[in-house]
Design a protein around this motif. Structure first.
Motif, PDB file in Angstrom:
ATOM      1  N   TYR A   1       2.903   6.751  -2.046  1.00  0.00           N
ATOM      2  CA  TYR A   1       3.813   6.474  -3.169  1.00  0.00           C
ATOM      3  C   TYR A   1       4.703   7.691  -3.460  1.00  0.00           C
ATOM      4  CZ  TYR A   1       5.537   5.187  -7.760  1.00  0.00           C
ATOM      5  OH  TYR A   1       6.357   4.891  -8.818  1.00  0.00           O
TER       6      TYR A   1
ATOM      7  N   SER B   1      -3.235  -1.717  -3.694  1.00  0.00           N
ATOM      8  CA  SER B   1      -3.105  -0.422  -4.371  1.00  0.00           C
ATOM      9  C   SER B   1      -1.632  -0.179  -4.720  1.00  0.00           C
ATOM     10  CB  SER B   1      -3.695   0.698  -3.507  1.00  0.00           C
ATOM     11  OG  SER B   1      -3.743   1.902  -4.245  1.00  0.00           O
ATOM     12  N   TYR B   2      -1.128   1.036  -4.498  1.00  0.00           N
ATOM     13  CA  TYR B   2       0.227   1.365  -4.960  1.00  0.00           C
ATOM     14  C   TYR B   2       1.291   0.479  -4.314  1.00  0.00           C
ATOM     15  CZ  TYR B   2       0.125   4.119  -0.628  1.00  0.00           C
ATOM     16  OH  TYR B   2      -0.015   4.523   0.670  1.00  0.00           O
TER      17      TYR B   2
ATOM     18  N   SER C   1       1.469  -2.876  -3.443  1.00  0.00           N
ATOM     19  CA  SER C   1       1.809  -4.178  -4.015  1.00  0.00           C
ATOM     20  C   SER C   1       2.285  -4.065  -5.463  1.00  0.00           C
ATOM     21  CB  SER C   1       0.606  -5.118  -3.925  1.00  0.00           C
ATOM     22  OG  SER C   1      -0.512  -4.552  -4.583  1.00  0.00           O
ATOM     23  N   GLU C   2       1.808  -3.048  -6.195  1.00  0.00           N
ATOM     24  CA  GLU C   2       2.187  -2.938  -7.606  1.00  0.00           C
ATOM     25  C   GLU C   2       3.372  -2.008  -7.842  1.00  0.00           C
ATOM     26  OE1 GLU C   2      -0.957  -3.159 -10.717  1.00  0.00           O
ATOM     27  OE2 GLU C   2      -2.236  -2.546  -9.054  1.00  0.00           O
ATOM     28  N   PHE C   3       3.461  -0.925  -7.071  1.00  0.00           N
ATOM     29  CA  PHE C   3       4.450   0.104  -7.405  1.00  0.00           C
ATOM     30  C   PHE C   3       5.518   0.320  -6.344  1.00  0.00           C
ATOM     31  CE2 PHE C   3       0.644   1.010  -9.915  1.00  0.00           C
ATOM     32  CZ  PHE C   3       1.216   0.891 -11.172  1.00  0.00           C
ATOM     33  N   ARG C   4       5.383  -0.327  -5.188  1.00  0.00           N
ATOM     34  CA  ARG C   4       6.444  -0.210  -4.187  1.00  0.00           C
ATOM     35  C   ARG C   4       7.226  -1.502  -4.063  1.00  0.00           C
ATOM     36  NH1 ARG C   4       6.243   0.099   2.330  1.00  0.00           N
ATOM     37  NH2 ARG C   4       6.939  -2.048   2.083  1.00  0.00           N
ATOM     38  N   ASN C   5       6.543  -2.582  -3.657  1.00  0.00           N
ATOM     39  CA  ASN C   5       7.260  -3.817  -3.341  1.00  0.00           C
ATOM     40  C   ASN C   5       8.121  -4.349  -4.491  1.00  0.00           C
ATOM     41  OD1 ASN C   5       5.996  -3.545  -0.909  1.00  0.00           O
ATOM     42  ND2 ASN C   5       4.578  -5.246  -1.181  1.00  0.00           N
ATOM     43  N   PRO C   6       7.661  -4.290  -5.763  1.00  0.00           N
ATOM     44  CA  PRO C   6       8.498  -4.848  -6.834  1.00  0.00           C
ATOM     45  C   PRO C   6       9.744  -4.030  -7.148  1.00  0.00           C
ATOM     46  CG  PRO C   6       6.166  -4.769  -7.488  1.00  0.00           C
ATOM     47  CD  PRO C   6       6.312  -3.939  -6.245  1.00  0.00           C
ATOM     48  N   THR C   7       9.838  -2.776  -6.612  1.00  0.00           N
ATOM     49  CA  THR C   7      10.997  -1.935  -6.956  1.00  0.00           C
ATOM     50  C   THR C   7      12.238  -2.283  -6.151  1.00  0.00           C
ATOM     51  OG1 THR C   7      10.534  -0.246  -5.296  1.00  0.00           O
ATOM     52  CG2 THR C   7       9.470   0.019  -7.447  1.00  0.00           C
TER      53      THR C   7
END
Lengths: 393, 138
Positions: free
Chosen positions: A378, A129-130, A132-138
Motif C-alpha cells: 500500500y 487486506s489493503y 480490496s479495501e484501500f487500493r481497488n476502490p481508489t
C-alpha cells in the motif's frame, strides 16, 4: 557474513522454456509439463531422478491450496521435499536458495524448480487486506499506477531522463527480436522515439514502460555439484550468493518510495560473494517496469543514487557491451508469463553462461546477477527484493 | 480503441478490523489507528501495532489535512472508472504522519504538484457506501 553457497557445492544443470503466448487457452499444468519435459530432455534425466520440487503460486491456480501436490502429481514426481513459494516475482530466485538449503540439509538431492502460469487464459487470484479495501476502490491503475507514483517522486528527488529508459527498452527489444521464446507480437524492432511517443497509462508511465502479460512456463534442475559431475552434464552454473528482503521499511509510515530492499539485499549479495559490481559480467534484473531496473542499478551499486539515467546513457548494455542487461528481451519485451516471469531472466542468464544464446551471445560470461521483485504494498515500493549471483561451472 | 464498458466501482468489504473506520467514513469522519505506547499512528488499519506488535490500538479522529507526496494522472482507467479518465490519484502525507492514497478531485493535472496542500473530502461509491478522497486546500 555466512554464505552457504560459497563452496559451490550446488549446481544448476539445465533449463527448459515454453514459448510465451497470449491467451494460449492452455492449462497451467500443460505449460508446466512442456517446460518439465524440456528440462528433463536437456539434462538426460527422467521423472524418477527428481526427488524435490519447488514452484511459485501463480494467479491462474491461486484458488488451489494444494497447488504443489497437484502439480507434482501431474508431472509424475515423487518428492521428499516440496515447496510452493508465494513472494511473487522473487519466488523463483528464492526457490534456488531454498532448494540449495534443502539439498545441503539432506532432504533431497535433485530439485525441479518449475514456474508455470497462464494468467491471460485464467485468473483466479483474490487478494484481500489493503488491496480490496484501500487500493481497488481508489481507481489507481494497479501496478502501472503505483509505478507512476514512484516515477513522479523519483523525478522530484532526482534527475530522470526518459531517453535513458528508452535506451533500455530498445536494448531489451533487440534481444526479443532474436529470442524465439518471446511473444511473437513483440519481436519487432523499436526506437527510442517509439518509447517516448508511446501512449501514457498512468503518468509519467507509458505503455512501453510495462510488461506484456502472457502465458508460459520455465524450469531448471538443481542438484549437488558432485552429482552433476557423476552425471557428466554438459553444462552447469553455481548459485554462489543470494540475499532476500521482504517488507522493507514496513515500520515507517512515511517511507521514501524511491528506496527499496535492494539497498540492503544488493550490497549483501555482493559481500557474501566477495565481489563488487565490476565482477558481474551480465545483469538480468526482474523487469516489471523500466524504472524498476534503474532503481536496482542504483541501489545494488552499479551507480550512485539518482545516477541511473546517466549510467544507462553512458554504458553499453548490449550483449557485447560493458554490462549486458536482459539480453533475451526481459519480461518487458519477451512477455511476462505471470509469476512464471520470475524465472524468465534466470533462464536467459543460464543460456548465456552455457554459451547457448546464439545471435545474442555475450562473449564468454563467467558471472551473472539475477533479481526478483515481489508484490506492491500500500503506497510503498515493492515488497520483496531478491538478488542471486550465478557463476559458470 | 473501443469504448470500455462501464463496470461498478469496487466498494470495500468492511472486516472486523476496518468496520469502525468505514462507519466513520460514512459519517464523514476519518479515523486512524494510534499506538499510545509508540505515540505513533499507522495506516492502513491492522490487527496489531506495527510499531510495537501490541493490540493496544486506539481509533483517533484526525484533521484530514496533508500534502501531496506524489501523484499520477490515470489515462487508462481502472475497473469501475471507465469513462472518467483522465483522473488524478495522489499519495498524501497527513499531518499525523501517515500516507494515504486516493482520488484527487477539483484539481487539473497541470495544477497538481508535490508538496501541494490538500484536505480529505468524500465520494459516493453507491447508495450504501462513501469513500475518502482529496481536494486542494486552497
Amino acid at each position: 557474513m555466512i554464505n552457504p553457497l560459497a563452496n559451490k557445492d550446488i549446481a544448476i544443470i539445465g533449463y527448459g522454456e515454453v514459448k510465451n503466448v497470449r491467451r494460449s487457452g492452455r492449462t497451467t499444468y500443460d505449460v508446466a509439463a512442456e517446460a518439465t519435459s524440456r528440462v528433463l530432455e536437456y539434462t538426460g534425466l527422467g521423472t524418477k531422478d527428481i526427488d524435490g520440487m519447488a514452484t511459485v503460486l501463480p494467479s491462474s491456480e491461486a484458488g488451489n491450496n494444494f497447488w504443489s501436490n497437484y502439480l507434482g502429481d501431474h508431472l509424475g514426481l515423487q518428492t521428499s521435499w516440496t515447496q510452493t513459494t508465494d513472494i511473487g516475482g522473487a519466488s523463483m530466485p528464492g526457490n534456488i536458495a531454498r532448494a540449495a538449503a534443502a539439498i545441503q540439509s539432506g532432504y533431497c538431492e535433485t530439485v525441479l524448480s518449475i514456474a508455470a502460469a497462464t494468467p491471460t487464459t485464467r485468473r483466479v487470484d483474490d487478494q484481500r487486506s489493503y488491496r480490496s479495501e484501500f487500493r481497488n476502490p481508489t481507481g489507481i491503475q494497479g501496478p502501472p499506477g503505483a509505478f507512476g507514483l514512484i516515477m513522479h517522486r523519483y523525478m522530484h528527488q532526482y534527475d530522470l531522463k526518459f531517453e535513458a529508459l528508452g535506451k533500455l527498452a530498445v536494448a531489451q527489444r533487440n534481444g526479443a527480436v532474436v529470442n524465439e521464446y518471446a511473444v511473437e507480437g513483440l519481436r519487432k524492432p523499436m526506437t527510442v522515439d517509439d518509447y517516448l511517443n508511446a501512449r501514457m497509462v498512468s503518468t509519467p508511465l507509458r505503455l512501453l514502460d510495462s510488461v506484456m502479460p502472457c502465458d508460459g512456463a520455465n524450469a531448471i534442475i538443481i542438484t549437488t555439484t558432485e552429482r552433476a559431475k557423476k552425471l557428466g552434464v554438459k553444462n552447469m552454473a553455481h548459485p554462489i550468493s543470494y540475499a532476500e528482503l521482504t517488507n522493507f521499511n514496513v515500520h515507517e509510515q512515511l517511507p521514501d518510495i524511491t528506496e527499496t530492499g535492494f539497498s540492503i539485499a544488493g550490497p549483501q549479495a555482493l559481500e557474501k560473494a566477495a565481489m563488487s559490481t565490476d565482477d558481474i559480467d551480465m545483469f538480468h534484473p526482474y523487469d516489471d517496469f523500466l524504472i524498476a531496473e534503474m532503481l536496482q542499478l542504483e541501489q545494488i551499486g552499479f551507480c550512485g543514487r539518482g545516477e541511473g539515467s546517466e549510467y544507462l546513457l553512458s554504458t553499453d548494455i548490449s550483449p557485447t557491451g560493458k554490462l549486458p542487461i536482459n539480453t533475451g528481451g526481459g519480461q518487458i519485451s519477451a512477455g511476462q508469463p505471470g509469476l512464471a516471469g520470475g524465472q524468465l531472466n534466470i533462464i536467459e542468464a543460464l543460456r548465456q553462461l552455457f554459451g547457448e544464446a546464439t545471435d545474442r551471445q555475450v562473449p564468454n560470461p563467467a558471472t551473472a546477477m539475477c533479481t526478483g521483485i515481489g508484490v506492491i504494498p500500500y503506497v510503498r515500493n515493492w515488497g520483496t527484493s531478491a538478488v542471486l549471483i550465478l557463476e559458470k561451472g | 480503441m473501443a469504448e470500455r464498458e462501464k463496470r461498478p466501482r469496487p466498494a470495500p468489504t468492511p472486516t472486523n478490523i476496518t468496520q469502525p473506520f468505514w462507519d466513520a467514513v460514512n459519517e464523514h469522519k476519518f479515523l486512524l489507528q494510534y499506538d499510545p505506547e509508540a505515540e505513533k499512528y499507522q495506516f492502513y488499519p491492522r490487527g496489531l501495532s506495527v510499531h510495537t506488535g501490541k493490540r493496544n490500538l486506539e481509533w483517533r479522529e484526525v484533521t484530514g489535512k496533508g500534502t501531496v507526496y506524489s501523484y499520477t494522472d490515470t489515462v487508462i482507467p481502472a475497473r469501475g472508472f471507465e469513462g472518467e479518465e483522465p483522473y488524478l490519484i495522489a499519495a498524501v502525507d497527513l499531518e499525523e504522519g501517515v500516507r494515504l492514497m486516493s482520488l484527487l478531485h477539483n484539481c487539473k493535472a497541470e495544477e497538481v504538484g508535490i508538496g501541494m496542500a490538500v484536505r480529505l473530502c468524500w465520494d459516493k461509491i453507491d447508495d450504501e457506501f462513501e469513500y475518502f478522497a482529496f481536494e486542494p486546500d486552497r
